[in-house]
Design a protein around this motif. Structure first.
Motif, PDB file in Angstrom:
ATOM      1  N   ARG A 109       0.947  -1.719   0.017  1.00  0.00           N
ATOM      2  CA  ARG A 109       0.097   0.022   0.114  1.00  0.00           C
ATOM      3  C   ARG A 109       1.029   1.062   0.183  1.00  0.00           C
ATOM      4  NH1 ARG A 109      -3.129  -2.269   4.133  1.00  0.00           N
ATOM      5  NH2 ARG A 109      -5.084  -3.762   3.908  1.00  0.00           N
ATOM      6  N   GLU A 110       2.103   1.045   1.080  1.00  0.00           N
ATOM      7  CA  GLU A 110       3.162   2.711   0.363  1.00  0.00           C
ATOM      8  C   GLU A 110       3.478   2.531  -0.327  1.00  0.00           C
ATOM      9  OE1 GLU A 110       5.329   1.138   4.317  1.00  0.00           O
ATOM     10  OE2 GLU A 110       3.552   1.764   5.418  1.00  0.00           O
ATOM     11  N   ASN A 111       3.579   1.711  -0.837  1.00  0.00           N
ATOM     12  CA  ASN A 111       5.076   2.014  -2.352  1.00  0.00           C
ATOM     13  C   ASN A 111       4.257   2.119  -3.477  1.00  0.00           C
ATOM     14  OD1 ASN A 111       6.704   0.814  -0.981  1.00  0.00           O
ATOM     15  ND2 ASN A 111       6.819  -0.990  -1.456  1.00  0.00           N
ATOM     16  N   THR A 112       2.604   2.023  -2.863  1.00  0.00           N
ATOM     17  CA  THR A 112       2.218   1.815  -4.761  1.00  0.00           C
ATOM     18  C   THR A 112       0.937   2.937  -4.589  1.00  0.00           C
ATOM     19  OG1 THR A 112       0.670   0.101  -4.181  1.00  0.00           O
ATOM     20  CG2 THR A 112       2.509  -0.621  -5.207  1.00  0.00           C
ATOM     21  N   ASP A 113       0.678   3.282  -3.414  1.00  0.00           N
ATOM     22  CA  ASP A 113      -0.161   4.202  -3.237  1.00  0.00           C
ATOM     23  C   ASP A 113      -2.283   3.530  -3.286  1.00  0.00           C
ATOM     24  OD1 ASP A 113      -1.388   6.468  -1.752  1.00  0.00           O
ATOM     25  OD2 ASP A 113      -1.544   7.541  -3.826  1.00  0.00           O
ATOM     26  N   MET A 114      -1.564   2.174  -3.779  1.00  0.00           N
ATOM     27  CA  MET A 114      -3.439   1.721  -3.498  1.00  0.00           C
ATOM     28  C   MET A 114      -3.579   0.670  -2.139  1.00  0.00           C
ATOM     29  SD  MET A 114      -2.502   0.058  -7.520  1.00  0.00           S
ATOM     30  CE  MET A 114      -4.017  -0.320  -7.659  1.00  0.00           C
ATOM     31  N   SER A 137      -0.720  -5.556 -11.871  1.00  0.00           N
ATOM     32  CA  SER A 137       0.125  -6.113 -11.396  1.00  0.00           C
ATOM     33  C   SER A 137       1.921  -5.556 -10.709  1.00  0.00           C
ATOM     34  CB  SER A 137       1.289  -6.320 -12.730  1.00  0.00           C
ATOM     35  OG  SER A 137       1.870  -5.623 -13.631  1.00  0.00           O
ATOM     36  N   HIS A 138       1.998  -4.328 -10.332  1.00  0.00           N
ATOM     37  CA  HIS A 138       2.742  -3.754  -9.599  1.00  0.00           C
ATOM     38  C   HIS A 138       1.877  -4.219  -7.933  1.00  0.00           C
ATOM     39  CE1 HIS A 138       3.027  -1.090 -12.540  1.00  0.00           C
ATOM     40  NE2 HIS A 138       4.358  -0.998 -12.964  1.00  0.00           N
ATOM     41  N   PHE A 139       0.412  -3.913  -7.545  1.00  0.00           N
ATOM     42  CA  PHE A 139       0.580  -4.882  -6.226  1.00  0.00           C
ATOM     43  C   PHE A 139       0.522  -6.493  -6.654  1.00  0.00           C
ATOM     44  CE2 PHE A 139      -1.834  -5.333  -2.439  1.00  0.00           C
ATOM     45  CZ  PHE A 139      -1.887  -4.690  -1.731  1.00  0.00           C
ATOM     46  N   MET A 140       1.449  -6.993  -5.510  1.00  0.00           N
ATOM     47  CA  MET A 140       1.138  -8.014  -5.035  1.00  0.00           C
ATOM     48  C   MET A 140       1.378  -8.818  -6.892  1.00  0.00           C
ATOM     49  SD  MET A 140       0.270  -9.190  -1.167  1.00  0.00           S
ATOM     50  CE  MET A 140       0.643 -10.727  -1.387  1.00  0.00           C
ATOM     51  N   MET A 141       1.570  -8.094  -7.178  1.00  0.00           N
ATOM     52  CA  MET A 141       2.041  -8.780  -9.041  1.00  0.00           C
ATOM     53  C   MET A 141       0.075  -9.361  -9.526  1.00  0.00           C
ATOM     54  SD  MET A 141       4.039  -9.645 -11.471  1.00  0.00           S
ATOM     55  CE  MET A 141       3.447  -9.906 -12.889  1.00  0.00           C
ATOM     56  N   GLY A 142      -0.584  -8.256  -9.204  1.00  0.00           N
ATOM     57  CA  GLY A 142      -2.073  -8.660  -9.382  1.00  0.00           C
ATOM     58  C   GLY A 142      -2.463  -9.798  -8.814  1.00  0.00           C
ATOM     59  N   SER A 143      -2.293 -10.766  -7.932  1.00  0.00           N
ATOM     60  CA  SER A 143      -2.904 -11.860  -7.563  1.00  0.00           C
ATOM     61  C   SER A 143      -4.151 -11.837  -6.415  1.00  0.00           C
ATOM     62  CB  SER A 143      -1.835 -12.068  -6.475  1.00  0.00           C
ATOM     63  OG  SER A 143      -2.018 -11.334  -4.953  1.00  0.00           O
TER      64      SER A 143
END
Length: 291
Positions: A109-114, A137-143
């Motif tokens: 959350r901190e790294n992607t602001d999502m 895909s930038h948030f936990m590889m879009g899992s």
């Protein structure tokens, strides 16, 4: 014998004046800020980052499509000032108490602001109203965890309520193992919601982007009435090496790439990113005329 035992050592001395001159020379060299240049993963060309952004993150040399964030894609696809986000503050729990999971999600959350690996909402594409889901895909590889599945399911239900078509941009490494069975359940849940959408006669378009794999491919990614893909996207369920080891055969060149899947009837059309908004608008206009 002892003549060469003790050799004279020459010491090189540098004057303070020479040191200052060297420092001045270094200061005069231009300083290139980090992130100004980007190397293309496909052709190796060094690209000025501003040029890459202006070309929607597509390499002008080889047409390689760089990965986009969900926010970047929404800004590119949706008409300005028309996007209304759904379920923005929904966040993941730790349903099976997986060690370190909460800390990892917090860091993401901190790294992607999502808050999660998908952004959902409604907006317009060329003045055509649509519900949209964009995976990142930038948030936990879009899992695909329980929140990803819930947000997409709610977006589908909203499309049914508003009687609007829905577009889902997929990118995923598959089900989120840190949530175990709760993650796998999302495949059935989203698919069931899309079944209701289909009964209402509403349009569902999927746009497959790099990479779309695992449980997402095995469920809603391949259920679209129209399935589009960006060029060169990796699309599949299991990895190439896993398949080769299982069937004990060498797979064809380009296996699991969008072009291979188009040739074998898995997708309907490959659309370059710079043409995508126009193609989506045309599909929506044709669909709305026939409703």
């Amino acid at each position: 014998m002892l003549n060469n035992l003790f050799k004279k050592t020459k010491y090189i001395t540098v004057s303070q004046q020479a040191l200052r001159k060297a420092e001045d020379t270094l200061e005069q060299k231009p300083s290139i800020p980090n992130g100004m240049w980007v190397k293309c993963d496909s052709c190796g060309k060094i690209i000025y980052n501003n040029d890459l952004e202006e070309n929607n993150k597509v390499c002008s040399q080889c047409n390689h499509h760089f990965r986009m964030t969900a926010r970047e894609r929404i800004e590119f696809i949706i008409d300005k000032d028309t996007f209304e986000e759904f379920d923005k503050n929904m966040i993941s729990d730790n349903p099976i108490e997986f060690n370190g999971y909460e800390e990892k999600v917090k860091k993401m959350r901190e790294n992607t602001d999502m808050n999660e690996a998908v952004v959902t909402g409604r907006g317009c594409i060329g003045n055509e109203n649509v519900v949209i889901c964009v995976m990142d895909s930038h948030f936990m590889m879009g899992s695909m965890g329980s929140v990803v599945g819930e947000k997409i399911t709610r977006a589908v239900e909203k499309a049914i309520e508003l009687k609007l078509p829905i577009i889902i941009f997929t990118t995923s490494g598959g089900a989120r193992m840190q949530e175990g069975m709760f993650s796998l359940m999302q495949m059935a849940k989203v698919s069931a919601a899309l079944g209701k959408l289909d009964k209402e006669g509403l349009l569902y378009i999927t746009v497959l982007t790099d990479p779309t794999t695992g449980g997402v491919t095995a469920s809603f990614a391949m259920l679209g009435d129209i399935i589009l893909s960006e060029p060169g996207a990796l699309i599949g369920f299991a990895g190439k090496r896993v398949i080769e080891q299982t069937i004990r055969q060498k797979l064809p060149e380009g296996f699991q790439r969008a072009e291979f899947l188009l040739e074998h009837g898995f997708i309907d059309k490959i659309v370059s990113r710079n043409e995508l908004k126009g193609v989506l608008k045309k599909i929506l206009v044709i669909h709305n005329r026939n409703v």
